[in-house]
Design an enzyme around this catalytic site. Structure first.
Site, PDB file in Angstrom:
ATOM      1  N   LYS A  26       0.830  -1.388  -0.218  1.00 49.33           N
ATOM      2  CA  LYS A  26      -0.130  -0.282   0.183  1.00 49.33           C
ATOM      3  C   LYS A  26       0.932   0.984   0.283  1.00 49.33           C
ATOM      4  CE  LYS A  26      -3.476  -0.245   2.600  1.00 49.33           C
ATOM      5  NZ  LYS A  26      -5.300   0.414   2.237  1.00 49.33           N
ATOM      6  N   ARG A  96      -3.306   2.376   8.926  1.00 46.97           N
ATOM      7  CA  ARG A  96      -3.615   1.690   8.293  1.00 46.97           C
ATOM      8  C   ARG A  96      -2.188   0.884   7.834  1.00 46.97           C
ATOM      9  NH1 ARG A  96      -8.150   2.337   4.356  1.00 46.97           N
ATOM     10  NH2 ARG A  96      -8.934   4.653   4.000  1.00 46.97           N
ATOM     11  N   GLY A 105      -8.294  -7.907   4.657  1.00 45.10           N
ATOM     12  CA  GLY A 105      -8.717  -7.875   5.675  1.00 45.10           C
ATOM     13  C   GLY A 105      -8.133  -8.747   7.246  1.00 45.10           C
ATOM     14  N   MET A 107      -5.159  -7.491   8.846  1.00 42.59           N
ATOM     15  CA  MET A 107      -4.655  -6.427   9.482  1.00 42.59           C
ATOM     16  C   MET A 107      -5.951  -5.447  10.052  1.00 42.59           C
ATOM     17  SD  MET A 107      -0.461  -7.474   9.407  1.00 42.59           S
ATOM     18  CE  MET A 107      -0.767  -6.665   7.975  1.00 42.59           C
ATOM     19  N   ARG A 352      -3.080  -1.012  -6.331  1.00 40.88           N
ATOM     20  CA  ARG A 352      -2.028  -2.670  -6.621  1.00 40.88           C
ATOM     21  C   ARG A 352      -2.570  -3.010  -7.430  1.00 40.88           C
ATOM     22  NH1 ARG A 352      -4.819  -4.562  -0.393  1.00 40.88           N
ATOM     23  NH2 ARG A 352      -7.362  -4.960  -2.006  1.00 40.88           N
ATOM     24  N   HIS A 468     -15.620  -9.875   1.755  1.00 31.49           N
ATOM     25  CA  HIS A 468     -14.122 -10.482   2.112  1.00 31.49           C
ATOM     26  C   HIS A 468     -14.637 -12.043   1.490  1.00 31.49           C
ATOM     27  CE1 HIS A 468     -12.624 -13.477   5.196  1.00 31.49           C
ATOM     28  NE2 HIS A 468     -11.985 -12.758   5.151  1.00 31.49           N
ATOM     29  N   ARG A 574       3.981 -46.408 -11.928  1.00 35.65           N
ATOM     30  CA  ARG A 574       5.061 -46.781 -10.528  1.00 35.65           C
ATOM     31  C   ARG A 574       3.374 -48.132 -10.976  1.00 35.65           C
ATOM     32  NH1 ARG A 574       3.206 -41.346  -7.676  1.00 35.65           N
ATOM     33  NH2 ARG A 574       5.136 -41.126  -6.563  1.00 35.65           N
ATOM     34  N   ARG A 630       8.996 -47.851 -14.116  1.00 35.28           N
ATOM     35  CA  ARG A 630       9.642 -47.946 -13.076  1.00 35.28           C
ATOM     36  C   ARG A 630       9.045 -50.026 -12.248  1.00 35.28           C
ATOM     37  NH1 ARG A 630       9.164 -45.154  -7.450  1.00 35.28           N
ATOM     38  NH2 ARG A 630       6.991 -46.305  -7.068  1.00 35.28           N
ATOM     39  N   GLU A 758      17.204 -41.959  -5.300  1.00 39.39           N
ATOM     40  CA  GLU A 758      16.010 -41.548  -4.083  1.00 39.39           C
ATOM     41  C   GLU A 758      16.903 -41.898  -2.694  1.00 39.39           C
ATOM     42  OE1 GLU A 758      11.858 -43.203  -5.101  1.00 39.39           O
ATOM     43  OE2 GLU A 758      13.042 -44.846  -6.050  1.00 39.39           O
ATOM     44  N   SER A 777      16.645 -40.572 -12.782  1.00 40.85           N
ATOM     45  CA  SER A 777      15.027 -40.134 -12.062  1.00 40.85           C
ATOM     46  C   SER A 777      15.049 -39.726 -11.085  1.00 40.85           C
ATOM     47  CB  SER A 777      14.460 -40.117 -12.774  1.00 40.85           C
ATOM     48  OG  SER A 777      12.271 -39.834 -12.490  1.00 40.85           O
ATOM     49  N   GLY A 779      14.003 -38.938  -7.452  1.00 43.32           N
ATOM     50  CA  GLY A 779      12.579 -39.556  -6.341  1.00 43.32           C
ATOM     51  C   GLY A 779      12.629 -38.748  -5.646  1.00 43.32           C
ATOM     52  N   ASN A 781      10.626 -38.291  -3.706  1.00 39.59           N
ATOM     53  CA  ASN A 781       9.743 -38.340  -2.170  1.00 39.59           C
ATOM     54  C   ASN A 781      10.408 -38.354  -1.087  1.00 39.59           C
ATOM     55  OD1 ASN A 781       7.932 -37.074  -3.561  1.00 39.59           O
ATOM     56  ND2 ASN A 781       7.158 -38.769  -4.909  1.00 39.59           N
ATOM     57  N   ASP A 782      11.567 -39.886  -2.031  1.00 44.10           N
ATOM     58  CA  ASP A 782      11.543 -40.393  -0.925  1.00 44.10           C
ATOM     59  C   ASP A 782      13.654 -40.336  -0.829  1.00 44.10           C
ATOM     60  OD1 ASP A 782      10.636 -43.706  -0.387  1.00 44.10           O
ATOM     61  OD2 ASP A 782      10.494 -43.534  -2.280  1.00 44.10           O
ATOM     62  N   CYS A 844      10.630 -36.996 -10.932  1.00 44.16           N
ATOM     63  CA  CYS A 844       9.655 -37.393 -10.643  1.00 44.16           C
ATOM     64  C   CYS A 844       8.815 -37.767  -9.405  1.00 44.16           C
ATOM     65  CB  CYS A 844       9.366 -39.109 -11.393  1.00 44.16           C
ATOM     66  SG  CYS A 844      10.489 -39.827 -10.343  1.00 44.16           S
ATOM     67  N   TYR A 864      13.902 -33.304 -17.841  1.00 43.67           N
ATOM     68  CA  TYR A 864      12.148 -33.019 -17.606  1.00 43.67           C
ATOM     69  C   TYR A 864      11.492 -33.011 -16.181  1.00 43.67           C
ATOM     70  CZ  TYR A 864      12.548 -38.216 -16.969  1.00 43.67           C
ATOM     71  OH  TYR A 864      13.057 -39.423 -16.641  1.00 43.67           O
TER      72      TYR A 864
HETATM   73  C1  PEP Z   1       9.614 -40.897  -4.986  1.00 42.78           C
HETATM   74  O1  PEP Z   1      10.137 -41.858  -4.501  1.00 42.78           O
HETATM   75  O2  PEP Z   1      10.308 -39.909  -5.457  1.00 42.78           O
HETATM   76  C2  PEP Z   1       8.869 -41.245  -6.014  1.00 42.78           C
HETATM   77  C3  PEP Z   1       9.041 -40.749  -7.704  1.00 42.78           C
HETATM   78  O3  PEP Z   1       8.785 -42.831  -5.867  1.00 42.78           O
HETATM   79  P1  PEP Z   1       7.611 -43.052  -5.265  1.00 42.78           P
HETATM   80  O4  PEP Z   1       6.765 -42.212  -4.594  1.00 42.78           O
HETATM   81  O5  PEP Z   1       6.310 -44.236  -5.444  1.00 42.78           O
HETATM   82  O6  PEP Z   1       8.354 -43.898  -3.838  1.00 42.78           O
HETATM   83 MG    MG Z   2      10.585 -43.224  -4.520  1.00 42.26          MG
END
Ligand code: PEP
Ligand code: MG
Length: 886
Positions: A26, A96, A105, A107, A352, A468, A574, A630, A758, A777, A779, A781-782, A844, A864
């Site tokens: 602001k 303000r 809304g 603050m 804004r 709001h 998977r 996989r 991973e 690739s 992974g 997540n792991d 992935c 990718y």
């Molecule tokens: C990961 O671990 O990132 C993955 C893509 O394999 P998953 O989630 O199946 O363990």
């Molecule tokens: Mg995994």
């Protein structure tokens, strides 16, 4: 000495063109509007740096600030010719908040500050309108008591209601100056009673109280929730803007309003907004009085009676329209504006970049590029990739039966069904229990935000398109119908009444945020079709992006959806997920539970034809695009039977006794299944599993190549590798089976073998592993789980708190921990490429669909990203934005 105060207005702009980080959104826009000569009431901004210092120093102000504020006030006094606290002709100010990003809304604001028992008389004289003066004082005490003194605002509202009732009035405006004078006396009594001290009469005490309250509101519960939901760091702080008051409530030639330079819901190029004659800004935003339209066309389209601003105040409307155009050309973006007309003079209070629906963002970006206001690349950068989600929301099936209860404003697009609930806590509770809910409120306030987040959709009885509920729902991407005036909610009876009908809490409702319709029951929806603007922007994005975008998919239907959204291959299939349906899971369980190789082979023989048929269908859909498949990676606990009936099924299929199976299941029990017998560890111990899968892949690929001519390029991926030796062993299995199948079929096929990265060890030893891998690739997540030592399955219990306390900026399973996990990804990419310069690299994990993580992937030059089907467009846009930012 650090400067904390920046003046603006009256030909001055200490903040120059404005610095958002320092002055807040602001404040920097006020500085910028002042610097381009727009009519801005004079004022000054206390910078965000002061907010941090305020908290560092135990919520106290340094002396230097007092001097700077005095200079700021002197500036306002000089421009307006009024003096703060002058009983004859008092200067009044607004106080303000203003953080770097707008937090609608969330603050606090205090208006009409500077009124006391003496100055109110001066205001009555100079304005020639005692009623206005006493109404302003009444409003000021009420707001100050609520915001600064934190008193029970209900008691003030009640006093107002009683004052009207006693006199037989229904509207606030019917109260005379004398009535209001009496009400002020009552308000002061309430303050005395509840606060234990009289209402502050010293105008400087008032000011410092308000400044402290604004800084204090940065740490309010609702602001914290909003920050968490919107990824706003706690250390940004807020600025405070102190500005001369201008009044929209000085009679019929005064007004106040909010406007957008284009339609924020659909994106059309038309001024869009609402205003109220003889009102203050809060009246429009709070949704208490239903506002009038800005343009004659909008009024006519809506079939509304009250005159539009264009009709009621043609001259000032003309000035306002000219300001809109100046602002759009200056900012090169759609603006969200607040203005006030004081006795025929236009004042700009705020501008804004306007919040908008994803649909509007897209249309505005594409239109502005086509108007030549911005470039195509800028258009690509303008649309929040994450927000594309909203465009992919379902709409109502036009053929489905609708029992329309009423119609409100189409405040935020998308259709949603769920059980009607009448308060935010109930919404949260029932939604946590797995129920879809529609939150129905008379009007929403920031206290409702957790319920709005939990709900599938939001319905309100009051409030316009800028209320709001509308603004917050749009930001969250929740469908919302606001201002459905025909409905009333009986909170005691837990019933909503509309047009002579009753809906009890828990009854199903459907809302259509695109039309404003509210329907009884659950109405069927259809998947969205993407507009021409979407296609244009995606085309421009594709032209700008370097990384490819693939999908995580394991069913032909998901593959089709993903291709429809532009996926350029499969980044992760998977295979264990292909076995989730009831018939197949029995065979998988039989395989897992088998006590010897022969038992496993029996089960695998059942799976082979199923798997081959699935792969063939997927290859057909993907028509020659690369497909990363996989090999089996089931954390055993996800697949072991638990129910009595499941044991019976598996026992029958395997021809063994239930008791034997149960014993075997007990043997297989693992303490940490995520770190247990899964991934390539299964392939190392039971190579026949990977043999079967490799055979299914190559046979299916050859079947499709023979049938369609589009030879697929399978990329066979080995999961959870830690060492080069594991990969080498598994690759030998795959290559051997490939040769067998090629010999049997008398035809060869191009394929790749690669691995997931991973585990931290795999990232560190990527140089060795790349000898055997044609692709990596990530992974993530792991890799996140193993790098942070945080269980994917148990993180929810404490990660929220971790994010709250700033230990991780965002949930590391949603947005990549760039510092930690990201460093391992960089190391692996570098070491892998050193061994094999043409190593193909992708991601992935879930992060492949998260824009911030995608930006990181561009930085380490992955080839990718792979995302779930609905996130493919998000990934395409985010990948383009990442490339353009470099
Ligand atoms: C990961 O671990 O990132 C993955 C893509 O394999 P998953 O989630 O199946 O363990
Ligand atoms: Mg995994």
């Amino acid at each position: 000495m650090t400067q904390y105060v920046y003046r603006f207005g009256g030909g001055v702009s200490d903040g120059g063109r404005g610095d958002r980080n320092l002055l807040g959104g602001k404040g920097s826009n006020l500085a910028e509007m002042a610097s381009i000569g727009l009519p801005v009431p004079p004022g000054f901004t206390i910078s965000t740096a002061m907010c941090a210092r305020y908290y560092d120093e135990g919520e106290a102000f340094p002396d230097s600030l007092r001097q700077e504020v005095a200079q700021g006030l002197a500036h306002i006094e000089q421009v307006t010719g009024k003096r703060f606290g002058d009983p004859a002709d008092p200067l009044l100010v607004s106080v303000r908040s203003g953080a770097r990003v707008s937090m609608p809304g969330m603050m606090d604001t205090v208006l009409n500050l500077g009124l006391n028992d003496e100055t109110v008389e001066g205001l009555a004289t100079t304005s020639g309108d005692p009623r206005f003066a006493w109404d302003s004082y009444r409003r000021f005490i009420q707001m100050y008591a609520d915001v600064v003194l934190d008193l029970d605002h209900g008691s003030f509202e009640e006093a107002l209601e009683v004052a009207k009732e006693d006199r037989g009035f229904t509207l606030d405006t019917e109260l005379s100056a004398d009535d209001l004078r009496e009400l002020v006396a009552e308000y002061k009594g309430l303050v005395d009673q509840q606060w234990g001290r009289p209402f502050p009469q010293g105008v400087h005490d008032q000011l410092w109280g308000a400044v402290g309250a604004v800084f204090g509101s940065w740490q309010s519960d609702r602001a914290k929730v909003y920050r968490r939901l919107n990824d706003i760091p706690a250390d940004w702080g807020t600025a405070v803007n102190i500005q001369a008051m201008v009044f929209g409530n000085m009679g019929e030639t005064s007004a106040t309003g909010v406007a957008f330079t284009r339609d924020p819901a659909k994106g059309d190029r038309a001024y869009y907004g609402e205003f109220l004659i003889n009102a203050q800004g809060e009246d429009v935003v709070a949704g208490i009085r239903t506002p009038q339209y800005l343009t004659a066309k909008a009024r006519a389209d809506a079939g509304a009676k009250p005159a539009s601003m264009e009709e009621a105040m043609p001259e000032v409307y003309g000035e306002l329209a000219a300001v809109f155009d100046t602002l759009e050309r200056h900012y090169r973006d759609m603006q969200d504006i607040e203005f006030t007309v004081e006795r025929g003079t236009l004042w700009m209070l705020q501008t804004r970049s306007g919040k908008r629906t994803a649909k509007a963002a897209l249309k505005i970006a594409v239109d502005m590029a086509e108007e030549g206001l911005i470039t195509r690349d800028e258009a690509v950068l303008r649309v929040d990739a994450q927000a594309l989600d909203q465009l992919l929301h379902p709409t109502l099936d036009p053929k489905a039966h609708r029992d329309v209860l009423t119609k409100g404003l189409p405040a935020s697009p998308g259709a949603a069904s769920g059980a009607a609930v009448f308060d935010a806590d109930t919404a949260e509770k029932r939604s946590a229990a797995g129920e879809a809910v529609i939150l129905v409120r008379t009007e929403t306030s920031p206290e409702d935000i957790h319920g709005m987040h939990a709900a599938r959709g939001i319905l309100t009885a009051r409030g316009g398109m800028t209320s709001h509920a509308a603004v917050v729902a749009r930001g969250m991407g929740r469908p919302c119908v606001s201002g459905a005036g025909a409905l009333s909610i009986d909170l005691k009876a837990r019933i909503m009444r509309v047009g002579g009908r009753e809906v009890a809490e828990g009854d199903l409702l459907t809302i259509d945020g695109a039309s404003g319709e509210v329907m009884l029951g659950s109405v069927a929806t259809v998947e969205p079709e993407l507009s021409g603007d979407f296609g244009a922007l995606m085309e421009w994005a594709d032209a700008a992006r370097r990384m490819k975008v693939r999908c995580n998919a394991e069913t032909p239907a998901d593959c089709r959806t993903a291709r429809g959204f532009g996926a350029e291959g499969i980044g992760l299939c998977r295979t264990e997920h292909m076995f989730f349906d009831a018939a197949r899971i029995t065979a998988v369980r039989q395989m897992i539970l088998a006590s010897d190789e022969a038992g496993r082979r029996t089960a695998l023989a059942k799976l082979l034809p199923e798997q081959r048929a699935d792969f063939a269908e997927i290859f057909e859909v993907m028509a020659g695009l690369p497909c990363t498949i996989r090999l089996l990676d089931p954390p055993l606990h996800e697949f072991l039977p638990t129910e009595e009936a499941d044991f019976a099924d598996v026992a029958e299929a395997a021809g063994v006794a239930v008791e034997v199976l149960k014993r075997r299941a007990a043997e297989l029990h693992e303490f940490n299944p995520m770190l247990g017998h899964r991934g390539c560890r299964l392939g190392v111990t039971y190579p026949e599993i990977y043999e079967m899968q490799a055979r299914a892949i190559f046979e299916a690929a050859l079947d499709v190549a023979e049938k369609s001519g589009d030879a697929p390029i399978p990329e066979v991926m080995i999961p959870l590798v830690a060492t080069a030796r594991e990969l080498d062993l598994m690759k030998a299995v795959v290559d051997r089976v490939a040769e067998q199948v090629f010999t049997e079929r008398g035809r060869r096929l191009e394929y790749l073998v690669g691995t997931m990265i991973e585990l931290p060890r795999a990232a560190l030893r990527a140089g060795d592993i790349a000898h055997g891998a044609e692709f990596f690739s990530f992974g993530t997540n792991d890799l996140t789980q193993t790098t942070l030592g945080v269980s994917r399955d148990d993180a929810a219990r404490f990660l929220g708190e971790y994010v709250e306390q700033g230990i991780y900026a965002r949930d590391p399973f949603v947005s990549l921990d760039v510092e930690g996990v990201g460093e391992l990804v960089s190391i692996a990419a570098e070491r892998g490429r050193a061994t094999r310069p043409d190593l193909k690299l992708g991601i992935c994990g879930e992060h492949g669909g998260d824009p911030a993580s995608i930006d990181f992937c561009e930085g380490v030059r992955l080839d990718y990203v792979s995302a779930s089907p609905y996130r493919v467009p998000i990934a395409r846009l985010a990948a383009a934005q990442a490339a353009l930012r470099r």
